[in-house]
Design a protein around this motif. Structure first.
Motif, PDB file in Angstrom:
ATOM      1  N   UNK A 211       1.016  -1.303  -0.220  1.00  0.00           N
ATOM      2  CA  UNK A 211      -0.132  -0.047  -0.386  1.00  0.00           C
ATOM      3  C   UNK A 211       0.845   1.135  -0.306  1.00  0.00           C
ATOM      4  N   UNK A 212       2.143   1.558   0.695  1.00  0.00           N
ATOM      5  CA  UNK A 212       3.135   2.342   0.439  1.00  0.00           C
ATOM      6  C   UNK A 212       3.753   2.332  -0.803  1.00  0.00           C
ATOM      7  N   UNK A 213       3.597   1.182  -1.348  1.00  0.00           N
ATOM      8  CA  UNK A 213       4.008   1.396  -3.338  1.00  0.00           C
ATOM      9  C   UNK A 213       2.955   2.179  -4.096  1.00  0.00           C
ATOM     10  N   UNK A 214       1.402   1.609  -3.216  1.00  0.00           N
ATOM     11  CA  UNK A 214       0.778   2.713  -4.609  1.00  0.00           C
ATOM     12  C   UNK A 214       0.798   3.605  -4.136  1.00  0.00           C
ATOM     13  N   UNK A 215       0.694   4.290  -2.672  1.00  0.00           N
ATOM     14  CA  UNK A 215       1.088   5.623  -2.789  1.00  0.00           C
ATOM     15  C   UNK A 215       1.863   6.432  -3.375  1.00  0.00           C
ATOM     16  N   UNK A 216       2.496   5.783  -3.458  1.00  0.00           N
ATOM     17  CA  UNK A 216       3.976   6.014  -3.983  1.00  0.00           C
ATOM     18  C   UNK A 216       3.715   6.644  -5.404  1.00  0.00           C
TER      19      UNK A 216
ATOM     20  N   UNK B 167       3.060   9.549  -8.172  1.00  0.00           N
ATOM     21  CA  UNK B 167       4.345  10.183  -9.004  1.00  0.00           C
ATOM     22  C   UNK B 167       3.031  10.277 -10.463  1.00  0.00           C
ATOM     23  N   UNK B 168       2.047   9.516 -10.501  1.00  0.00           N
ATOM     24  CA  UNK B 168       0.799  10.060 -11.632  1.00  0.00           C
ATOM     25  C   UNK B 168       0.019  10.838 -11.271  1.00  0.00           C
ATOM     26  N   UNK B 169      -0.197  11.831 -10.415  1.00  0.00           N
ATOM     27  CA  UNK B 169      -0.750  12.661 -10.374  1.00  0.00           C
ATOM     28  C   UNK B 169       0.895  13.988 -10.519  1.00  0.00           C
ATOM     29  N   UNK B 170       1.736  13.615 -10.255  1.00  0.00           N
ATOM     30  CA  UNK B 170       3.067  15.064 -11.328  1.00  0.00           C
ATOM     31  C   UNK B 170       3.250  14.318 -13.093  1.00  0.00           C
ATOM     32  N   UNK B 171       2.703  12.969 -13.189  1.00  0.00           N
ATOM     33  CA  UNK B 171       2.657  13.195 -14.554  1.00  0.00           C
ATOM     34  C   UNK B 171       1.208  13.968 -15.463  1.00  0.00           C
TER      35      UNK B 171
ATOM     36  N   UNK C 217       3.406  24.067  -5.104  1.00  0.00           N
ATOM     37  CA  UNK C 217       2.919  22.222  -4.449  1.00  0.00           C
ATOM     38  C   UNK C 217       3.424  21.303  -5.376  1.00  0.00           C
ATOM     39  N   UNK C 218       2.844  21.062  -6.741  1.00  0.00           N
ATOM     40  CA  UNK C 218       3.814  19.906  -7.068  1.00  0.00           C
ATOM     41  C   UNK C 218       5.144  19.500  -6.538  1.00  0.00           C
ATOM     42  N   UNK C 219       6.016  20.342  -6.220  1.00  0.00           N
ATOM     43  CA  UNK C 219       7.384  20.511  -5.467  1.00  0.00           C
ATOM     44  C   UNK C 219       6.979  19.344  -4.209  1.00  0.00           C
ATOM     45  N   UNK C 220       6.203  20.041  -3.860  1.00  0.00           N
ATOM     46  CA  UNK C 220       5.854  19.384  -2.533  1.00  0.00           C
ATOM     47  C   UNK C 220       6.098  17.604  -2.560  1.00  0.00           C
ATOM     48  N   UNK C 221       4.164  17.509  -3.381  1.00  0.00           N
ATOM     49  CA  UNK C 221       4.249  16.044  -3.875  1.00  0.00           C
ATOM     50  C   UNK C 221       5.845  15.268  -4.302  1.00  0.00           C
ATOM     51  N   UNK C 222       6.319  15.955  -5.054  1.00  0.00           N
ATOM     52  CA  UNK C 222       7.874  15.424  -5.334  1.00  0.00           C
ATOM     53  C   UNK C 222       8.792  14.564  -3.478  1.00  0.00           C
ATOM     54  N   UNK C 223       8.928  15.442  -3.294  1.00  0.00           N
ATOM     55  CA  UNK C 223       9.388  15.649  -1.952  1.00  0.00           C
ATOM     56  C   UNK C 223       8.838  14.613  -0.913  1.00  0.00           C
ATOM     57  N   UNK C 224       7.385  15.045  -0.902  1.00  0.00           N
ATOM     58  CA  UNK C 224       6.994  13.681   0.204  1.00  0.00           C
ATOM     59  C   UNK C 224       7.468  12.392  -1.607  1.00  0.00           C
TER      60      UNK C 224
END
Length: 288
Positions: free
Chosen positions: A187-192, A196-200, A233-240
């Motif tokens: 489930x952690x891999x699914x979150x990541x 990543x899909x969000x950033x795409x 916000x996208x940068x913060x998603x990447x850091x997260x």
């Protein structure tokens, strides 16, 4: 050095030796920001400088995280150190709240105060054709016409992705607390993957904004606030996502126990904060 003895049942803190990573990280961030500032001003080799700063920062963070992991796995962290980490992460997230509050405040000022003021009857002599509608090209006519971004389809898809990622991360956390390591990792891999899909999708949205909508960072106050808010916000998603990836690696290495896993919790706090910020962006930037 380690001071693991107790005096009057009060454990000492583990105090690490001097570290070079903070100053190196600061230098890498400085190079990154200088390169980014020069890049948007079309300075030669600015893009390469910015990318070099980012790569340097990633290497430094890898080494820095490694030192902290070795200290944790070496048994150097007491419950009082854990409390310090929790307070530190809490204040860090609070500083991030204030960071985004400044940009939301700039958006509110420009849209709800400046525009009505410019469109007031007292100023019709200067700009008789100016109308106080958000997304205008400014009163002086110096900005190229552009289209504003709506909530469909990409922003709505991204909202669903981030909300789902919050659910999968919570499931992973409960699995870790129950001692189910394989379920935690899945489930952690699914979150990541969702992050990543969000950033795409956000990259696709930016391409559409530039190519189809003629919306750019230079498109007046609308363009600057749009790209600053969504870009940071996208940068913060990447850091997260990077933080969660490190946690996933540690889960696979068997580093956490059901009762001792603050690294997971700290990254989860940050990810949920990113989710909440996006909900605010989705409503304020795309709908209103």
């Amino acid at each position: 050095m380690e001071m693991s003895s107790q005096q009057g049942n009060v454990p000492y803190y583990f105090v690490p030796g001097p570290s070079r990573w903070p100053v190196l990280a600061g230098g890498a961030l400085l190079v990154t920001m200088l390169g980014a500032a020069a890049w948007v001003n079309s300075v030669a080799f600015a893009r390469e400088v910015c990318i070099l700063g980012i790569l340097g920062l990633l290497v430094i963070l890898y080494k820095w995280f490694g030192d902290a992991i070795h200290e944790s796995e070496g048994g150097l962290y007491s419950p009082r150190i854990d409390t310090s980490f929790r307070w530190s992460m809490s204040w860090f997230i609070f500083s991030e709240v204030m960071f985004f509050a400044a940009f939301f405040g700039a958006l509110f000022y420009a849209r709800s105060i400046s525009m009505p003021w410019l469109a007031d009857l007292d100023h019709k002599i200067l700009w008789p054709d100016f109308a106080a509608h958000w997304g205008n090209a400014g009163p002086a006519g110096t900005i190229e016409n552009f289209r504003t971004m709506g909530p469909f389809p990409i922003p709505t898809i991204n909202t669903a992705l981030l909300l789902t990622s919050g659910v999968t991360l919570t499931i992973s956390h409960h699995a870790l607390r129950a001692g189910h390591r394989a379920k935690t990792a899945f489930w952690l891999a699914a979150t990541i993957l969702l992050g990543a899909t969000f950033m795409c999708f956000q990259a696709a949205e930016y391409m559409e904004a530039y190519q189809e909508y003629n919306l750019r960072l230079t498109s007046g106050i609308y363009g600057s606030t749009f790209f600053l808010l969504t870009g940071f916000h996208g940068f913060h998603v990447t850091v997260g996502a990077i933080m969660l990836s490190v946690v996933l690696f540690r889960v696979l290495k068997g580093h956490f126990t059901p009762d001792n896993h603050f690294a997971f919790e700290g990254a989860a706090w940050y990810w949920h904060f990113v989710d909440v910020v996006w909900l605010g962006l989705y409503v304020v930037v795309y709908w209103l």
